[in-house]
Enzyme design. Structure first.
Site, mmCIF file in Angstrom:
data_model
loop_
_atom_site.group_PDB
_atom_site.id
_atom_site.type_symbol
_atom_site.label_atom_id
_atom_site.label_comp_id
_atom_site.label_asym_id
_atom_site.label_seq_id
_atom_site.Cartn_x
_atom_site.Cartn_y
_atom_site.Cartn_z
ATOM 1 N N GLU A 217 0.888 -1.179 0.000
ATOM 2 C CA GLU A 217 0.000 0.000 0.000
ATOM 3 C C GLU A 217 0.914 1.213 0.000
ATOM 4 O O GLU A 217 1.393 1.622 1.055
ATOM 5 C CB GLU A 217 -0.908 -0.022 1.243
ATOM 6 C CG GLU A 217 -1.811 -1.238 1.353
ATOM 7 C CD GLU A 217 -3.002 -1.178 0.393
ATOM 8 O OE1 GLU A 217 -3.302 -0.087 -0.112
ATOM 9 O OE2 GLU A 217 -3.614 -2.237 0.146
ATOM 10 N N CYS A 251 -2.199 9.507 2.353
ATOM 11 C CA CYS A 251 -1.726 8.866 1.118
ATOM 12 C C CYS A 251 -2.615 9.187 -0.072
ATOM 13 O O CYS A 251 -2.139 9.300 -1.194
ATOM 14 C CB CYS A 251 -1.634 7.355 1.315
ATOM 15 S SG CYS A 251 -3.203 6.623 1.819
HETATM 16 P P1 NAD Z 1 8.088 4.747 5.063
HETATM 17 O O1 NAD Z 1 8.154 3.916 3.825
HETATM 18 O O2 NAD Z 1 9.206 5.686 5.340
HETATM 19 O O3 NAD Z 1 7.954 3.826 6.366
HETATM 20 C C1 NAD Z 1 6.923 2.870 6.529
HETATM 21 C C2 NAD Z 1 7.374 1.763 7.451
HETATM 22 O O4 NAD Z 1 8.445 1.085 6.806
HETATM 23 C C3 NAD Z 1 7.872 2.206 8.815
HETATM 24 O O5 NAD Z 1 7.326 1.359 9.817
HETATM 25 C C4 NAD Z 1 9.390 1.995 8.721
HETATM 26 O O6 NAD Z 1 9.960 1.618 9.957
HETATM 27 C C5 NAD Z 1 9.466 0.833 7.769
HETATM 28 N N1 NAD Z 1 10.751 0.726 7.043
HETATM 29 C C6 NAD Z 1 11.698 1.670 6.882
HETATM 30 N N2 NAD Z 1 12.741 1.168 6.176
HETATM 31 C C7 NAD Z 1 12.454 -0.119 5.918
HETATM 32 C C8 NAD Z 1 13.121 -1.175 5.216
HETATM 33 N N3 NAD Z 1 14.316 -0.988 4.648
HETATM 34 N N4 NAD Z 1 12.512 -2.368 5.142
HETATM 35 C C9 NAD Z 1 11.296 -2.581 5.695
HETATM 36 N N5 NAD Z 1 10.606 -1.608 6.344
HETATM 37 C C10 NAD Z 1 11.173 -0.397 6.455
HETATM 38 O O7 NAD Z 1 6.687 5.514 4.980
HETATM 39 P P2 NAD Z 1 6.123 6.588 5.972
HETATM 40 O O8 NAD Z 1 6.937 7.826 5.849
HETATM 41 O O9 NAD Z 1 5.915 6.003 7.312
HETATM 42 O O10 NAD Z 1 4.673 6.843 5.351
HETATM 43 C C11 NAD Z 1 4.438 7.753 4.323
HETATM 44 C C12 NAD Z 1 4.285 7.038 3.002
HETATM 45 O O11 NAD Z 1 3.338 6.008 3.122
HETATM 46 C C13 NAD Z 1 3.750 7.945 1.918
HETATM 47 O O12 NAD Z 1 4.409 7.649 0.719
HETATM 48 C C14 NAD Z 1 2.290 7.561 1.833
HETATM 49 O O13 NAD Z 1 1.695 7.827 0.590
HETATM 50 C C15 NAD Z 1 2.351 6.102 2.110
HETATM 51 N N6 NAD Z 1 1.073 5.639 2.610
HETATM 52 C C16 NAD Z 1 0.339 4.819 1.842
HETATM 53 C C17 NAD Z 1 -0.908 4.391 2.281
HETATM 54 C C18 NAD Z 1 -1.774 3.491 1.474
HETATM 55 O O14 NAD Z 1 -2.755 2.995 2.024
HETATM 56 N N7 NAD Z 1 -1.488 3.244 0.223
HETATM 57 C C19 NAD Z 1 -1.364 4.823 3.515
HETATM 58 C C20 NAD Z 1 -0.574 5.665 4.275
HETATM 59 C C21 NAD Z 1 0.660 6.062 3.822
#
Ligand code: NAD
Length: 474
Positions: A217, A251
């Site tokens: 997502e 998002c």
């Molecule tokens: P992010 O990708 O920075 O982090 C998300 C999660 O991934 C965190 O828990 C983080 O600890 C983990 N993470 C970080 N590095 C990782 C790695 N190398 N391997 C595995 N996991 C890792 O995203 P964010 O800043 O928390 O959220 C914002 C983003 O999420 C935006 O791009 C937004 O559009 C998207 N988003 C999408 C949806 C959806 O439903 N499609 C909903 C909310 C947010």
């Protein structure tokens, strides 16, 4: 419940969950509902504390916003899971083709086993407990890794889950990107990730090493198309609401607006008025969320500075006046006119209260603009010209659509929610969510009167006659 120490190392925790999932493959309705009930009770009992934790993490994030966008959405989804579970769990009878009669076919719906959930910070309860609830309803064990950017919320979630569930049933794992990376390397039966496209790629790669199926997502740039037939005032308040909810850190927030050329001034007036109606002040307004961290705030400021330096017209649409705020991270809403195509603002997901506005001359030009970019998570259209709407919807592909509003398709539990292409893959909510975490196992029950032996070797005239007959049927 098995008594497992609650703070096992990551791999040992996974092993305990894996072992438990294999020891109890059939998970009855009562147990699934009991798990959902415990999660629901946890949320209801601690709603205020959870909203306070989210508020502490953001600096400013109103408990009402958490109530509506996190907790209400969660409760609605869980109520539907509870109600529909008996129906969704049942095997599905499938009609049998003539050449296999009188055999019978059905689909058995089984838990996958252990599901990993990695969540983001922007709606830290909905986007973590939501998929976890669907996975539990589908009879799975769940390990959840919430975001390190909401440390108060994540810590409280871990404590509450530990009190309500045994570790081999449902556990919350705390930690930063290093822990998340290790987490994504575990051989889950399914890994559900919500976050950025960049990290999503890494998660998909890590999961591929185990052949773990993923749901991604992700984010992206969701366009909002205004048609010439649109009532700008009515549209502006809905666009402002969708854009400024959680200060744009959503998002599916409209990322940019495509507007019929010549309507820029009218849109600027309508949007400014809409912002003032929703948020009479920005700084110090408890309803207007802060940007989550100084780093995120600095990124957004840099996007705006670059746009201004390269000739865009940046309009601060914040109403005048402010009160002392809890943080300097409450960022004024802005419109950006004439952004050059190479700007970061036009190439990165904005995720803040900044709204570029781009004029178009023909609908096909707007469609072409959208289709030259990665497929968006959401698309919005405003107007009354149904033919134009159908043309746009028929000629673009996006994760989801709301017509004449923003965001709302996410709240409809009957609609699968997810992305496509760079905005992700796989969907959830409602039955789509239940099936995401369910093995749909096809079962064929052969009859003693089966005709299969007509196809066995040695292949002679009888085989040719039967194949000839079958060809005529098909
Ligand atoms: P992010 O990708 O920075 O982090 C998300 C999660 O991934 C965190 O828990 C983080 O600890 C983990 N993470 C970080 N590095 C990782 C790695 N190398 N391997 C595995 N996991 C890792 O995203 P964010 O800043 O928390 O959220 C914002 C983003 O999420 C935006 O791009 C937004 O559009 C998207 N988003 C999408 C949806 C959806 O439903 N499609 C909903 C909310 C947010």
């Amino acid at each position: 419940m098995t008594q497992i120490p609650p703070t096992l190392p990551l791999r040992a925790l996974f092993d305990a969950q894996h072992h438990a999932s294999r020891a109890q493959i059939e998970v009855p309705l009562a147990l699934r509902r009991d798990r959902l009930g415990r999660l629901r009770e946890l949320i209801d009992t601690h709603a205020a504390a959870l909203a306070e934790a989210v508020q502490a993490d953001f600096g400013v994030r109103s408990p009402q916003l958490t109530e509506a966008a996190d907790l209400f959405v969660l409760r609605a989804g869980m109520a539907q899971l509870h109600k529909q579970l008996p129906r969704w769990m049942k095997p599905r009878r499938v009609a049998t083709p003539l050449y296999l009669l009188p055999a019978r076919g059905h689909i058995q719906r089984q838990p996958l086993g252990v599901v990993g959930v990695i969540g983001p910070w922007n709606y830290p309860l909905q986007l973590t407990f939501g998929p976890a609830a669907a996975a539990l309803a589908a009879g799975n064990r769940v390990m959840l890794k919430p975001s390190e950017l909401t440390p108060h919320t994540s810590a409280l979630m871990a404590t509450l889950v530990r009190q309500a569930f045994s570790a081999d049933e449902f556990s919350v794992v705390l930690g930063g990107a290093d822990v998340a990376q290790e987490f994504s390397q575990l051989p889950f039966d399914h890994l559900f990730f919500t976050g950025s496209t960049t990290v999503g790629r890494q998660v998909a790669a890590a999961a591929a090493a185990n052949l773990t199926p993923t749901t991604l997502e992700l984010g992206g740039k969701s366009p909002c198309v205004i048609d010439a037939s649109c009532d700008l005032d009515a549209a502006a308040i809905k666009i402002a609401h969708g854009k400024l909810l959680n200060a744009g850190q959503t998002c599916i927030a409209p990322d940019y607006v495509l507007l019929p050329r010549g309507q820029e001034a009218a849109f600027e007036r309508a949007y400014t008025a809409a912002v003032a109606r929703l948020f009479p002040t920005i700084a110090g307004n408890p309803d207007y969320a802060a940007i989550v961290s100084d780093r995120h705030h600095a990124r957004l400021t840099a996007l705006l500075n670059e746009a201004q330096a390269r000739g865009a017209r940046v309009v601060d649409v914040a109403p005048p006046g402010s009160a002392p705020g809890a943080t300097a991270r409450q960022m004024n809403p802005t419109l950006v006119f004439d952004p050059a195509p190479g700007l970061r603002l036009m190439n990165e997901e904005i995720f803040g209260p900044v709204l570029p506005v781009l004029p178009y001359d023909t609908l096909d030009e707007a469609i072409g603009f959208i289709n030259r970019r990665p497929r968006p998570l959401a698309l919005y259209w405003f107007g009354t010209d149904r033919a134009a709407c159908e043309r746009l919807l028929g000629h673009t592909v996006s994760g989801g659509v709301t017509v004449n509003d923003t965001l709302m398709h996410v709240a409809h539990e009957g609609l699968p929610f997810g992305g496509v292409g760079e905005s992700g893959w796989g969907s959830y909510h409602g039955e789509a969510g239940f099936l995401r975490f369910t093995q749909q196992k096809p079962v064929l029950v052969q009859s003693r009167w089966a005709m299969g032996q007509l196809f066995y070797p040695p292949y002679g005239p009888r085989f040719s006659r039967v194949m000839g007959l079958l060809k005529r049927w098909l």
